[in-house]
Design a protein around this motif. Structure first.
Motif, short mmCIF file in Angstrom:
data_model
loop_
_atom_site.label_atom_id
_atom_site.label_comp_id
_atom_site.label_asym_id
_atom_site.label_seq_id
_atom_site.Cartn_x
_atom_site.Cartn_y
_atom_site.Cartn_z
N TRP A 268 -26.09 5.48 -4.31
CA TRP A 268 -27.14 4.75 -5.00
C TRP A 268 -26.63 4.16 -6.32
O TRP A 268 -25.74 4.70 -6.98
CB TRP A 268 -28.32 5.66 -5.33
N THR A 269 -27.22 3.04 -6.67
CA THR A 269 -26.95 2.38 -7.95
C THR A 269 -28.27 1.92 -8.56
O THR A 269 -29.10 1.34 -7.86
CB THR A 269 -26.01 1.17 -7.78
N VAL A 270 -28.40 2.19 -9.83
CA VAL A 270 -29.60 1.74 -10.55
C VAL A 270 -29.33 0.35 -11.13
O VAL A 270 -28.28 0.12 -11.75
CB VAL A 270 -29.97 2.71 -11.69
N ILE A 271 -30.26 -0.55 -10.90
CA ILE A 271 -30.14 -1.93 -11.41
C ILE A 271 -31.37 -2.24 -12.25
O ILE A 271 -32.50 -1.92 -11.86
CB ILE A 271 -30.02 -2.95 -10.27
N CYS A 272 -31.14 -2.84 -13.38
CA CYS A 272 -32.25 -3.28 -14.22
C CYS A 272 -32.05 -4.75 -14.56
O CYS A 272 -31.01 -5.13 -15.12
CB CYS A 272 -32.32 -2.45 -15.50
N SER A 273 -33.00 -5.57 -14.18
CA SER A 273 -32.95 -7.01 -14.45
C SER A 273 -34.21 -7.39 -15.23
O SER A 273 -35.32 -7.22 -14.73
CB SER A 273 -32.87 -7.79 -13.13
N ALA A 274 -33.98 -7.87 -16.43
CA ALA A 274 -35.12 -8.23 -17.30
C ALA A 274 -34.91 -9.63 -17.86
O ALA A 274 -33.78 -9.99 -18.22
CB ALA A 274 -35.26 -7.23 -18.44
N PRO A 275 -35.96 -10.45 -17.90
CA PRO A 275 -35.82 -11.79 -18.51
C PRO A 275 -35.41 -11.69 -19.97
O PRO A 275 -35.93 -10.86 -20.72
CB PRO A 275 -37.23 -12.39 -18.36
N ALA A 276 -34.46 -12.52 -20.34
CA ALA A 276 -34.00 -12.50 -21.73
C ALA A 276 -35.11 -12.90 -22.69
O ALA A 276 -35.12 -12.47 -23.85
CB ALA A 276 -32.80 -13.44 -21.89
N ASP A 277 -36.06 -13.68 -22.19
CA ASP A 277 -37.18 -14.10 -23.05
C ASP A 277 -38.03 -12.93 -23.51
O ASP A 277 -38.69 -13.01 -24.55
CB ASP A 277 -38.06 -15.12 -22.33
N ASP A 278 -38.02 -11.84 -22.72
CA ASP A 278 -38.78 -10.66 -23.13
C ASP A 278 -38.27 -10.11 -24.44
O ASP A 278 -39.03 -9.52 -25.22
CB ASP A 278 -38.70 -9.59 -22.04
N PHE A 279 -36.99 -10.29 -24.68
CA PHE A 279 -36.37 -9.75 -25.90
C PHE A 279 -36.14 -10.83 -26.94
O PHE A 279 -36.09 -10.54 -28.13
CB PHE A 279 -35.04 -9.08 -25.55
N LEU A 280 -35.97 -12.06 -26.45
CA LEU A 280 -35.72 -13.17 -27.38
C LEU A 280 -36.99 -13.87 -27.80
O LEU A 280 -36.93 -14.84 -28.56
CB LEU A 280 -34.76 -14.19 -26.73
N GLY A 281 -38.14 -13.40 -27.25
CA GLY A 281 -39.41 -14.06 -27.60
C GLY A 281 -39.67 -14.03 -29.09
O GLY A 281 -40.08 -15.03 -29.69
N GLY A 282 -39.42 -12.85 -29.70
CA GLY A 282 -39.62 -12.75 -31.15
C GLY A 282 -38.70 -13.68 -31.91
O GLY A 282 -39.10 -14.33 -32.88
N LEU A 283 -37.44 -13.73 -31.45
CA LEU A 283 -36.49 -14.63 -32.11
C LEU A 283 -36.89 -16.08 -31.90
O LEU A 283 -36.78 -16.90 -32.83
CB LEU A 283 -35.08 -14.38 -31.56
N ASN A 284 -37.35 -16.41 -30.69
CA ASN A 284 -37.79 -17.79 -30.43
C ASN A 284 -38.99 -18.15 -31.29
O ASN A 284 -39.08 -19.27 -31.82
CB ASN A 284 -38.12 -17.96 -28.95
N ARG A 285 -39.92 -17.19 -31.40
CA ARG A 285 -41.08 -17.44 -32.27
C ARG A 285 -40.65 -17.58 -33.73
O ARG A 285 -41.18 -18.42 -34.47
CB ARG A 285 -42.10 -16.30 -32.12
N LEU A 286 -39.68 -16.76 -34.12
CA LEU A 286 -39.15 -16.87 -35.47
C LEU A 286 -38.48 -18.22 -35.68
O LEU A 286 -38.61 -18.84 -36.74
CB LEU A 286 -38.17 -15.74 -35.74
N PHE A 287 -37.78 -18.68 -34.63
CA PHE A 287 -37.12 -19.99 -34.72
C PHE A 287 -38.16 -21.10 -34.83
O PHE A 287 -38.01 -22.03 -35.63
CB PHE A 287 -36.24 -20.20 -33.49
N LEU A 288 -39.23 -21.00 -34.02
CA LEU A 288 -40.29 -22.00 -34.10
C LEU A 288 -40.96 -21.96 -35.48
O LEU A 288 -41.28 -23.01 -36.06
CB LEU A 288 -41.34 -21.74 -33.01
N LEU A 289 -41.15 -20.73 -35.99
CA LEU A 289 -41.72 -20.61 -37.33
C LEU A 289 -40.79 -21.25 -38.36
O LEU A 289 -41.25 -21.93 -39.29
CB LEU A 289 -41.96 -19.14 -37.66
N ALA A 290 -39.48 -21.02 -38.16
CA ALA A 290 -38.51 -21.62 -39.08
C ALA A 290 -38.55 -23.13 -38.99
O ALA A 290 -38.43 -23.84 -40.01
CB ALA A 290 -37.11 -21.09 -38.77
#
Length: 468
Positions: A268-290
């Motif tokens: 068995w192998t554990v795999i985790c796939s998560a959209p980068a936007d889930d973590f970069l959303g705050g940074l993207n919002r910060l960028f939009l705010l900037a």
């Protein structure tokens, strides 16, 4: 032309200053965003890798707990005693596992694979994969599937047990509800709503998933693998672990994918796939705010810089108006532009004031000269009028002289005829001349004097004609 020049100067100043502000701030925002994003991506990869490792370790501990429990049961004297009926052994191990709701049941089989199932049926199951491995002396685990015996989604753990003579006497099997493993991964959340899942690296089939339908339908991760995940799948098949970013070509979304093998006795192998936007959303919002702050700052910068440039160029605008007034001929040369700065523009205004001062002096001199010329002009007009009257008198006198000259010319002609006649008479009367020599000489002298007078008169007339 002047208006265009000033407007162009103002535009150039505004564009230059605003370009510096915009470019510098935009560069700063982009630089901070890119560096923050790179650092966040590194942190995300490390976090996702640690999360996957933690999940794999947790599943490994679950499996290890089952193995240890089965190993403990397999070493019980009652289990190892070959004289004890296998039915009693089955009853004992089920009595132990009955307190744990995660167990569907326990089963025990002899060295031939015949024994009691979780439902208490006495059957020959030596052909089952998990039991075949266990009867060969190996610890085994069967991927979750629908059991034909109990009709549930089950995971089979099998451990061999040995008799008192150390000869393998059979295998003890624990059947665990696979929904518990699915519940375990569903409780683990990465990002906003991403759950890890477990697959068999040989078949690609799902072992644990937050959506049980993946297991019920026996789906495989290796079916229709996207091109961007091929390298990841190759690493997973080889048992490697790691974390990387992939982009879904269809949705254009970026995913953080990490994988870690469970180990133990499983594939068995554990795999985790998560959209980068889930973590970069705050940074993207910060960028939009900037960006918003940058736009607001730029707006105020435009307002402030425009006011500053207009104030800076105000003396030049006054200078422009003064030049226009002077060019139109209605300028007041007694007025001066007020100097409000000590910079280059102040020097230009000061130079213009000096120019106006000299121009005013020159114009004053010109006006004085004009007044004097007007006075002289009136005098000249009077003299010209007097000269005209004198010339008129001269012309009339010349006309009279001309008439007298004509008369004298006629008289001279008559005199000349008389002289010629006298000369003829003299020639005829030559003999008389000798006799009358003195008289003739006197007469000749008188005639010559008269001729000289005539020539003198002619010369005088000619000179008067020329002067006239």
């Amino acid at each position: 032309m002047q208006k265009k020049l000033f407007s162009s100067l103002k535009a150039r100043l505004l564009v230059s200053i605003l370009s510096i502000i915009i470019v510098s701030n935009l560069f700063l925002v982009c630089f901070l965003f890119v560096n923050s994003r790179n650092e966040l991506m590194k942190s995300l990869a490390e976090q996702n890798s640690n999360f996957t490792y933690s999940t794999a370790l947790q599943i490994h501990n679950i499996n290890d707990r089952e193995y240890k429990m089965l190993d403990s049961l397999s070493k019980l004297p009652l289990i190892r005693d070959e004289s004890v009926d296998i039915r009693k052994k089955w009853e004992m191990i089920n009595a132990i596992s009955k307190e744990d709701s995660s167990y569907i049941g326990m089963a025990i089989y002899d060295e031939k694979g015949i024994g009691y199932t979780t439902t208490g049926k006495y059957q020959d199951l030596h052909t089952r994969e998990y039991l075949t491995k266990a009867l060969k002396g190996n610890v085994s685990i069967l991927d979750p599937n629908w059991s034909p015996v109990n009709g549930k989604l089950s995971t089979f753990y099998a451990v061999p047990f040995y008799g008192q003579d150390s000869r393998q006497a059979g295998a003890v099997v624990a059947v665990v509800d696979s929904l518990g493993l699915c519940q375990t991964v569903s409780e683990m959340i990465m990002g906003k709503n991403s759950h890890p899942y477990v697959i068999n690296i040989k078949t690609g089939k799902y072992v644990a998933h937050s959506d049980v339908e993946f297991l019920k339908q026996e789906k495989s991760l290796y079916d229709n693998v996207p091109a961007e995940l091929e390298s990841v799948i190759r690493k997973i098949k080889s048992g490697e672990f790691g974390s990387e970013f992939c982009v879904d070509k269809n949705t254009k979304k970026e995913y953080s994918v990490s994988y870690y093998p469970v180990g133990g006795y499983t594939d068995w192998t554990v795999i985790c796939s998560a959209p980068a936007d889930d973590f970069l959303g705050g940074l993207n919002r910060l960028f939009l705010l900037a960006v918003v702050i940058f736009c607001v700052f730029t707006f105020f910068a435009v307002f402030i810089v425009s006011a500053f440039v207009l104030k800076l160029l105000k003396p030049l605008n006054v200078l422009k108006s003064s030049i226009k007034m002077i060019a139109s001929g209605n300028g007041d040369l007694t007025k001066r532009i007020e100097i409000s700065s000590d910079d280059e523009i102040g020097e230009v205004v000061s130079g213009f004031n000096e120019f106006i001062e000299k121009l005013h002096k020159i114009i004053s001199d010109v006006k004085a000269s004009k007044d004097r010329l007007l006075c002289f002009d009136s005098k000249l007009q009077c003299s010209a009028e007097n000269s005209n009257s004198s010339i008129s008198n001269i012309v009339s006198n010349i006309d009279i002289v001309n008439e007298e000259i004509s008369k004298q010319s006629n008289c001279v002609d008559a005199t000349a005829d008389s002289v010629r006649e006298v000369a003829d008479n003299i020639s005829r009367l030559d003999s008389l001349v000798l006799e009358q020599a003195k008289g003739t000489e006197n007469a000749s002298a008188a005639v010559e004097e008269m001729v000289g007078n005539i020539h003198s008169v002619n010369n005088s007339v000619e000179k008067m004609a020329e002067r006239f």
